[in-house]
Design a protein around this motif. Structure first.
Motif, short mmCIF file in Angstrom:
data_model
loop_
_atom_site.label_atom_id
_atom_site.label_comp_id
_atom_site.label_asym_id
_atom_site.label_seq_id
_atom_site.Cartn_x
_atom_site.Cartn_y
_atom_site.Cartn_z
N ARG A 107 0.00 0.67 5.01
CA ARG A 107 1.42 0.72 4.69
C ARG A 107 2.25 0.41 5.93
O ARG A 107 3.23 -0.35 5.87
CB ARG A 107 1.80 2.09 4.13
CG ARG A 107 3.29 2.26 3.83
CD ARG A 107 3.69 1.37 2.67
NE ARG A 107 5.09 1.50 2.32
CZ ARG A 107 6.08 0.81 2.88
NH1 ARG A 107 5.81 -0.10 3.81
NH2 ARG A 107 7.32 0.99 2.49
N ARG A 108 1.87 0.98 7.06
CA ARG A 108 2.61 0.72 8.30
C ARG A 108 2.45 -0.75 8.72
O ARG A 108 3.40 -1.39 9.18
CB ARG A 108 2.13 1.66 9.40
CG ARG A 108 2.45 3.12 9.14
CD ARG A 108 2.19 3.97 10.37
NE ARG A 108 0.77 3.98 10.72
CZ ARG A 108 -0.10 4.86 10.25
NH1 ARG A 108 0.30 5.81 9.39
NH2 ARG A 108 -1.37 4.82 10.60
N PRO A 118 0.83 -1.21 0.00
CA PRO A 118 0.00 0.00 0.00
C PRO A 118 0.86 1.25 0.00
O PRO A 118 1.92 1.29 0.63
CB PRO A 118 -0.82 -0.13 1.29
CG PRO A 118 -0.83 -1.60 1.58
CD PRO A 118 0.51 -2.11 1.11
N PRO A 119 0.45 2.30 -0.70
CA PRO A 119 1.29 3.49 -0.81
C PRO A 119 1.47 4.26 0.49
O PRO A 119 2.53 4.82 0.74
CB PRO A 119 0.56 4.34 -1.87
CG PRO A 119 -0.86 3.86 -1.81
CD PRO A 119 -0.80 2.41 -1.47
N ALA A 120 0.43 4.31 1.33
CA ALA A 120 0.53 5.11 2.55
C ALA A 120 -0.58 4.67 3.50
O ALA A 120 -1.39 3.80 3.19
CB ALA A 120 0.41 6.60 2.24
N GLU A 152 8.14 -7.03 6.28
CA GLU A 152 9.51 -6.55 6.16
C GLU A 152 10.26 -6.87 7.45
O GLU A 152 10.23 -6.10 8.41
CB GLU A 152 9.53 -5.06 5.85
CG GLU A 152 8.86 -4.73 4.52
CD GLU A 152 8.90 -3.24 4.20
OE1 GLU A 152 9.58 -2.51 4.95
OE2 GLU A 152 8.26 -2.83 3.22
N ALA A 153 10.93 -8.02 7.44
CA ALA A 153 11.63 -8.47 8.65
C ALA A 153 12.93 -7.72 8.89
O ALA A 153 13.56 -7.90 9.94
CB ALA A 153 11.92 -9.97 8.55
N ASP A 154 13.36 -6.88 7.93
CA ASP A 154 14.61 -6.15 8.12
C ASP A 154 14.43 -4.91 8.99
O ASP A 154 15.40 -4.21 9.28
CB ASP A 154 15.23 -5.77 6.78
CG ASP A 154 14.24 -5.04 5.88
OD1 ASP A 154 13.04 -5.01 6.23
OD2 ASP A 154 14.67 -4.52 4.84
N THR A 155 13.19 -4.60 9.39
CA THR A 155 12.95 -3.51 10.32
C THR A 155 12.86 -4.07 11.74
O THR A 155 12.58 -5.26 11.94
CB THR A 155 11.65 -2.77 9.98
OG1 THR A 155 10.54 -3.68 10.13
CG2 THR A 155 11.68 -2.25 8.55
N ARG A 156 13.07 -3.20 12.72
CA ARG A 156 13.04 -3.67 14.11
C ARG A 156 11.65 -4.18 14.49
O ARG A 156 11.52 -5.24 15.10
CB ARG A 156 13.48 -2.54 15.04
CG ARG A 156 13.46 -2.92 16.51
CD ARG A 156 14.02 -1.80 17.37
NE ARG A 156 15.41 -1.51 17.04
CZ ARG A 156 16.14 -0.57 17.63
NH1 ARG A 156 15.59 0.16 18.61
NH2 ARG A 156 17.38 -0.35 17.28
#
Length: 312
Positions: free
Chosen positions: A44-45, A38-40, A52-56
């Motif tokens: 999106r969050r 989703p764009p926003a 996205e596992a590369d974020t904390r």
């Protein structure tokens, strides 16, 4: 799509172009590219946390899911022990429904955080996520179905992607490619095995007959399968000399039944490994990598590119 300078297509079929210089295939698309990000906004969050596992936050979410999966599997295992089930039955049932509700919310959140939910539902992990939910709901109708909840262990396959264990991912992809490449050969071999089982089962039914347990051709085929696979339950055994001779031949033939598919898949894996080695070329002298684990060129010593990257 136009070719880059120096590229020589040697095979084009169903959109697939292979090159004479054995360049590696482009890297697989990420979840965001396949399912749509989703764009926003809150979707999106949510997508960032879930996919996205590369974020904390994403790593913490995935680890929490893995812990919940392990805990739910432990609940099912404890529930299968009769003394514990009788003593803590209500607690175990409440825990199982709690995990199911948690995984249901997670599944719905995954659908809400992508732009192409149908593509996620029909994907490998999407099917596993759905199968992990169904046993608990089916148990309300068929009580024995709750034991199938252990299928949730398949969701632990995400651990390879979550912790970026690229070595395991590359080996898994190589094994899958070898199985796909050898599918026709194995299918032909299994067809031959089925014909042998049918013929030998029919012969044993005629020779031994119902008096020795070979009451029908399907029953004799069952004996042939257990004999060729060297299992030999012993519930049906030949009594005549000719029947025992045929059984001995089928036992020896069983070794080949086990060895041939293994050899086919091993050969395809060897070819795939050689392809991976040739796919990387030295950016300095254009020499192919000596092995798939080499980090430097064996000719000039320059550092080799990683898998999935094109040389300049």
């Amino acid at each position: 799509m136009p070719l880059e300078a120096g590229e020589r297509p040697v095979l084009r079929r169903k959109g697939l172009t292979r090159f004479a210089d054995d360049r590696p295939r482009p890297p697989l698309a990420s979840d965001s590219e396949r399912f749509g990000c989703p764009p926003a906004g809150w979707r999106r969050r949510l997508h960032t946390v879930i996919f996205e596992a590369d974020t904390r936050a994403g790593l913490a979410f995935d680890i929490a899911v893995i812990v919940a999966i392990l805990a739910s599997i432990a609940v099912v295992m404890v529930d299968s022990v009769q003394p514990l089930a009788q003593r803590h039955g209500r607690l175990l049932a409440a825990a199982e429904w709690g995990f199911t509700a948690l995984f249901t919310l997670e599944y719905l959140a995954r659908l809400a955080s992508v732009q192409r939910p149908l593509r996620y539902v029909t994907s490998f992990y999407g099917v596993i996520d759905l199968l992990a939910l169904l046993p608990t709901y089916l148990a309300a109708v068929v009580p024995e179905a709750h034991l199938l909840i252990d299928v949730r262990v398949l969701r632990l396959l995400r651990v390879f992607r979550i912790f970026r264990l690229t070595a395991f991912l590359s080996e898994t992809a190589m094994l899958a490619e070898a199985l796909r490449a050898s599918a026709r050969k194995i299918a032909v071999f299994l067809s031959f095995v089925l014909m042998v089982v049918l013929v030998m089962g029919t012969v044993m039914h005629v020779l031994e007959g119902p008096a020795n347990g070979f009451t029908s051709i399907p029953m004799a085929m069952y004996w042939a399968v257990t004999t060729m696979t060297t299992v030999g339950y012993g519930d049906i055994t030949p009594k005549t000399e000719v029947g025992r001779l045929i059984a001995s031949v089928m036992m020896l033939l069983g070794w080949g039944v086990l060895a041939v598919p293994t050899g086919i898949v091993t050969a395809e894996m060897t070819l795939a490994r050689r392809h991976n080695s040739r796919a990387r070329r030295c950016p300095a002298c254009d020499t192919a990598a000596a092995t798939d684990t080499a980090r430097h060129c064996h000719q000039c010593g320059a550092r080799l590119p990683a898998f999935g990257r094109r040389t300049a």
